[in-house]
Write a protein that holds these residues in place. Structure first.
Motif, PDB file in Angstrom:
ATOM      1  N   ARG A 156      28.281  19.015  20.376  1.00 43.17           N
ATOM      2  CA  ARG A 156      27.134  18.253  19.866  1.00 43.17           C
ATOM      3  C   ARG A 156      26.061  19.171  19.315  1.00 43.17           C
ATOM      4  O   ARG A 156      25.412  18.843  18.313  1.00 43.17           O
ATOM      5  N   LEU A 157      25.861  20.313  19.969  1.00 44.21           N
ATOM      6  CA  LEU A 157      24.889  21.267  19.448  1.00 44.21           C
ATOM      7  C   LEU A 157      25.267  21.744  18.052  1.00 44.21           C
ATOM      8  O   LEU A 157      24.410  21.957  17.193  1.00 44.21           O
ATOM      9  N   VAL A 158      26.570  21.894  17.814  1.00 43.19           N
ATOM     10  CA  VAL A 158      27.027  22.435  16.539  1.00 43.19           C
ATOM     11  C   VAL A 158      27.009  21.381  15.443  1.00 43.19           C
ATOM     12  O   VAL A 158      26.547  21.635  14.321  1.00 43.19           O
ATOM     13  N   ILE A 159      27.502  20.173  15.741  1.00 41.34           N
ATOM     14  CA  ILE A 159      27.705  19.191  14.680  1.00 41.34           C
ATOM     15  C   ILE A 159      26.495  18.305  14.423  1.00 41.34           C
ATOM     16  O   ILE A 159      26.416  17.693  13.350  1.00 41.34           O
ATOM     17  N   THR A 160      25.546  18.222  15.367  1.00 39.90           N
ATOM     18  CA  THR A 160      24.428  17.291  15.171  1.00 39.90           C
ATOM     19  C   THR A 160      23.613  17.614  13.922  1.00 39.90           C
ATOM     20  O   THR A 160      23.309  16.710  13.123  1.00 39.90           O
ATOM     21  N   PRO A 161      23.204  18.878  13.682  1.00 36.18           N
ATOM     22  CA  PRO A 161      22.455  19.135  12.437  1.00 36.18           C
ATOM     23  C   PRO A 161      23.241  18.775  11.180  1.00 36.18           C
ATOM     24  O   PRO A 161      22.668  18.294  10.200  1.00 36.18           O
ATOM     25  N   TRP A 162      24.567  18.983  11.190  1.00 41.28           N
ATOM     26  CA  TRP A 162      25.373  18.633  10.023  1.00 41.28           C
ATOM     27  C   TRP A 162      25.498  17.125   9.875  1.00 41.28           C
ATOM     28  O   TRP A 162      25.531  16.608   8.748  1.00 41.28           O
ATOM     29  N   LEU A 163      25.563  16.407  10.994  1.00 38.91           N
ATOM     30  CA  LEU A 163      25.557  14.941  10.916  1.00 38.91           C
ATOM     31  C   LEU A 163      24.244  14.431  10.340  1.00 38.91           C
ATOM     32  O   LEU A 163      24.222  13.449   9.588  1.00 38.91           O
ATOM     33  N   VAL A 164      23.148  15.099  10.716  1.00 35.81           N
ATOM     34  CA  VAL A 164      21.847  14.718  10.150  1.00 35.81           C
ATOM     35  C   VAL A 164      21.860  14.906   8.638  1.00 35.81           C
ATOM     36  O   VAL A 164      21.357  14.057   7.880  1.00 35.81           O
TER      37      VAL A 164
ATOM     38  N   VAL B  74      20.815  24.840   5.564  1.00 35.81           N
ATOM     39  CA  VAL B  74      22.224  25.049   5.215  1.00 35.81           C
ATOM     40  C   VAL B  74      22.474  26.517   4.883  1.00 35.81           C
ATOM     41  O   VAL B  74      23.497  27.106   5.278  1.00 35.81           O
ATOM     42  N   GLY B  75      21.537  27.135   4.156  1.00 39.51           N
ATOM     43  CA  GLY B  75      21.677  28.549   3.852  1.00 39.51           C
ATOM     44  C   GLY B  75      21.676  29.420   5.097  1.00 39.51           C
ATOM     45  O   GLY B  75      22.468  30.367   5.202  1.00 39.51           O
ATOM     46  N   ALA B  76      20.809  29.092   6.068  1.00 40.58           N
ATOM     47  CA  ALA B  76      20.772  29.863   7.315  1.00 40.58           C
ATOM     48  C   ALA B  76      22.061  29.697   8.107  1.00 40.58           C
ATOM     49  O   ALA B  76      22.599  30.663   8.655  1.00 40.58           O
ATOM     50  N   CYS B  77      22.567  28.453   8.188  1.00 44.18           N
ATOM     51  CA  CYS B  77      23.817  28.214   8.915  1.00 44.18           C
ATOM     52  C   CYS B  77      24.993  28.913   8.238  1.00 44.18           C
ATOM     53  O   CYS B  77      25.891  29.436   8.909  1.00 44.18           O
ATOM     54  N   THR B  78      25.003  28.931   6.914  1.00 47.44           N
ATOM     55  CA  THR B  78      26.085  29.597   6.194  1.00 47.44           C
ATOM     56  C   THR B  78      26.004  31.107   6.337  1.00 47.44           C
ATOM     57  O   THR B  78      27.035  31.792   6.356  1.00 47.44           O
TER      58      THR B  78
ATOM     59  N   THR C  99      18.140   7.898  14.547  1.00 46.54           N
ATOM     60  CA  THR C  99      18.623   8.139  15.906  1.00 46.54           C
ATOM     61  C   THR C  99      19.637   7.089  16.318  1.00 46.54           C
ATOM     62  O   THR C  99      20.670   7.412  16.922  1.00 46.54           O
ATOM     63  N   GLY C 100      19.350   5.815  15.994  1.00 45.03           N
ATOM     64  CA  GLY C 100      20.285   4.755  16.341  1.00 45.03           C
ATOM     65  C   GLY C 100      21.633   4.892  15.667  1.00 45.03           C
ATOM     66  O   GLY C 100      22.669   4.516  16.240  1.00 45.03           O
ATOM     67  N   VAL C 101      21.660   5.454  14.462  1.00 43.06           N
ATOM     68  CA  VAL C 101      22.934   5.664  13.757  1.00 43.06           C
ATOM     69  C   VAL C 101      23.648   6.898  14.297  1.00 43.06           C
ATOM     70  O   VAL C 101      24.866   6.878  14.556  1.00 43.06           O
ATOM     71  N   LEU C 102      22.908   7.982  14.495  1.00 39.72           N
ATOM     72  CA  LEU C 102      23.519   9.231  14.933  1.00 39.72           C
ATOM     73  C   LEU C 102      24.176   9.107  16.298  1.00 39.72           C
ATOM     74  O   LEU C 102      25.244   9.685  16.540  1.00 39.72           O
ATOM     75  N   VAL C 103      23.548   8.365  17.209  1.00 41.82           N
ATOM     76  CA  VAL C 103      24.077   8.319  18.568  1.00 41.82           C
ATOM     77  C   VAL C 103      25.446   7.650  18.607  1.00 41.82           C
ATOM     78  O   VAL C 103      26.323   8.047  19.380  1.00 41.82           O
ATOM     79  N   TRP C 104      25.665   6.654  17.734  1.00 39.30           N
ATOM     80  CA  TRP C 104      26.993   6.023  17.686  1.00 39.30           C
ATOM     81  C   TRP C 104      28.006   6.928  16.999  1.00 39.30           C
ATOM     82  O   TRP C 104      29.191   6.957  17.374  1.00 39.30           O
ATOM     83  N   GLU C 105      27.569   7.677  15.994  1.00 38.94           N
ATOM     84  CA  GLU C 105      28.472   8.642  15.366  1.00 38.94           C
ATOM     85  C   GLU C 105      28.922   9.709  16.360  1.00 38.94           C
ATOM     86  O   GLU C 105      30.115  10.052  16.431  1.00 38.94           O
ATOM     87  N   LEU C 106      27.976  10.230  17.141  1.00 34.67           N
ATOM     88  CA  LEU C 106      28.328  11.238  18.133  1.00 34.67           C
ATOM     89  C   LEU C 106      29.243  10.665  19.208  1.00 34.67           C
ATOM     90  O   LEU C 106      30.154  11.353  19.691  1.00 34.67           O
ATOM     91  N   ALA C 107      29.002   9.413  19.605  1.00 35.15           N
ATOM     92  CA  ALA C 107      29.856   8.796  20.615  1.00 35.15           C
ATOM     93  C   ALA C 107      31.289   8.642  20.105  1.00 35.15           C
ATOM     94  O   ALA C 107      32.252   8.904  20.843  1.00 35.15           O
ATOM     95  N   LEU C 108      31.445   8.230  18.859  1.00 33.85           N
ATOM     96  CA  LEU C 108      32.790   8.078  18.289  1.00 33.85           C
ATOM     97  C   LEU C 108      33.488   9.427  18.145  1.00 33.85           C
ATOM     98  O   LEU C 108      34.688   9.557  18.420  1.00 33.85           O
TER      99      LEU C 108
END
Length: 277
Positions: free
Chosen positions: A96-104, A142-146, A212-221
């Motif tokens: 979750r730490l890794v994918i949450t910023p990309w999901l955002v 994105v540049g920093a993560c890359t 937040t309401g959208v992200l939490v269901w994406e993370l759960a799935l």
């Protein structure tokens, strides 16, 4: 962490660390790196200008819900979990730490598009003016993560290229320090990025709770697809899967209700360009 003790005891607080030389040297090198990465992350990812509406009551409820969710997850693992389940829970947390910023990054434009469609014509110019700073901040992130994997790859390639005694070892350490510093920079920037969604909270006041309401269901799935069902009987599994996203969604919609009733914000109303109370 060391600052309160340093104020109380002065430089003597460092003396016990001398008895463990390598941890002391590691701390001596990593602490300035972490401090500089944190300071730069705050300057780069905290854009100037008025912030969105901040409701202390909502923040308090969000913190309470978070601690209750943590306690519930710990209780389920303690009662029904095996050593493998504890390891899986740790992997899920790291994922979750890794994918949450990309999901955002992926989800925020869709939410902004829906809010633009729902907003009235009078509110759209102010909303549109706040999109450009958010896009620039997203590109910087994105540049920093890359840069982290690129710098790590380059550091591995150049290690050992200098064969001079001691100088080669120092060169290898310096080359490895660069990607470590970049990783620290991304780590300190990520909480601000996720919390403000690249300052998209200034586009519209309801953007943070809706996102937040959208992200939490994406993370759960995603967690269910990768990690499978949590431990316990079927009723406990159902509550573990649905309970977290459902309570987060309930708090998010309650926040939207408070924005409408207490601050006069509606989906077709003004943008979130006002300071918090």
């Amino acid at each position: 962490m060391v600052a309160p003790a340093r104020r109380a005891f002065g430089g003597w607080v460092w003396l016990p660390l001398l008895f463990c030389l390598w941890p002391f040297l590691l701390l001596l090198g990593l602490y300035p790196m972490a401090r500089s990465a944190r300071q730069l992350a705050r300057r780069v990812f905290v854009a100037p200008g008025p912030r969105g509406i901040s409701d202390p009551v909502v923040l308090r409820v969000q913190r309470i819900r978070g601690w209750l969710a943590l306690a519930a997850g710990f209780t389920v693992l303690a009662v029904y979990g095996s050593p493998g389940d504890w390891s899986e829970a740790n992997d899920q947390w790291e994922l979750r730490l890794v994918i949450t910023p990309w999901l955002v990054l992926v989800t925020a434009p869709a939410v902004v598009g829906v809010l633009f469609r729902l907003a009235g014509p009078a509110a759209r110019p102010a909303m549109r003016a706040q999109v450009r700073p958010a896009v620039l901040m997203a590109l910087r992130y994105v540049g920093a993560c890359t840069a982290v994997p690129v710098l790590l790859f380059l550091a591995q390639k150049v290690q050992g290229s200098v064969q001079v005694l001691f100088v080669g070892q120092l060169f290898d350490i310096l080359m490895l320090a660069v990607p470590i510093w970049a990783l620290m920079f991304v780590a300190f920037a990520s909480p601000t990025v996720v919390r403000t969604a690249f300052t998209m909270d200034r586009v519209h006041a309801v953007f943070p709770p809706v996102l937040t309401g959208v992200l939490v269901w994406e993370l759960a799935l995603i967690g269910l697809a990768i990690g499978g069902l949590p431990p316990g009987p079927p009723a406990v599994q159902l509550c573990s899967i649905v309970g977290g996203p459902a309570t987060v969604t309930a708090v998010a919609w309650w926040e939207v209700h408070r924005l409408r009733t207490r601050f006069g914000v509606s989906l077709r109303g003004r943008a979130a360009g006002v300071s918090g109370r």
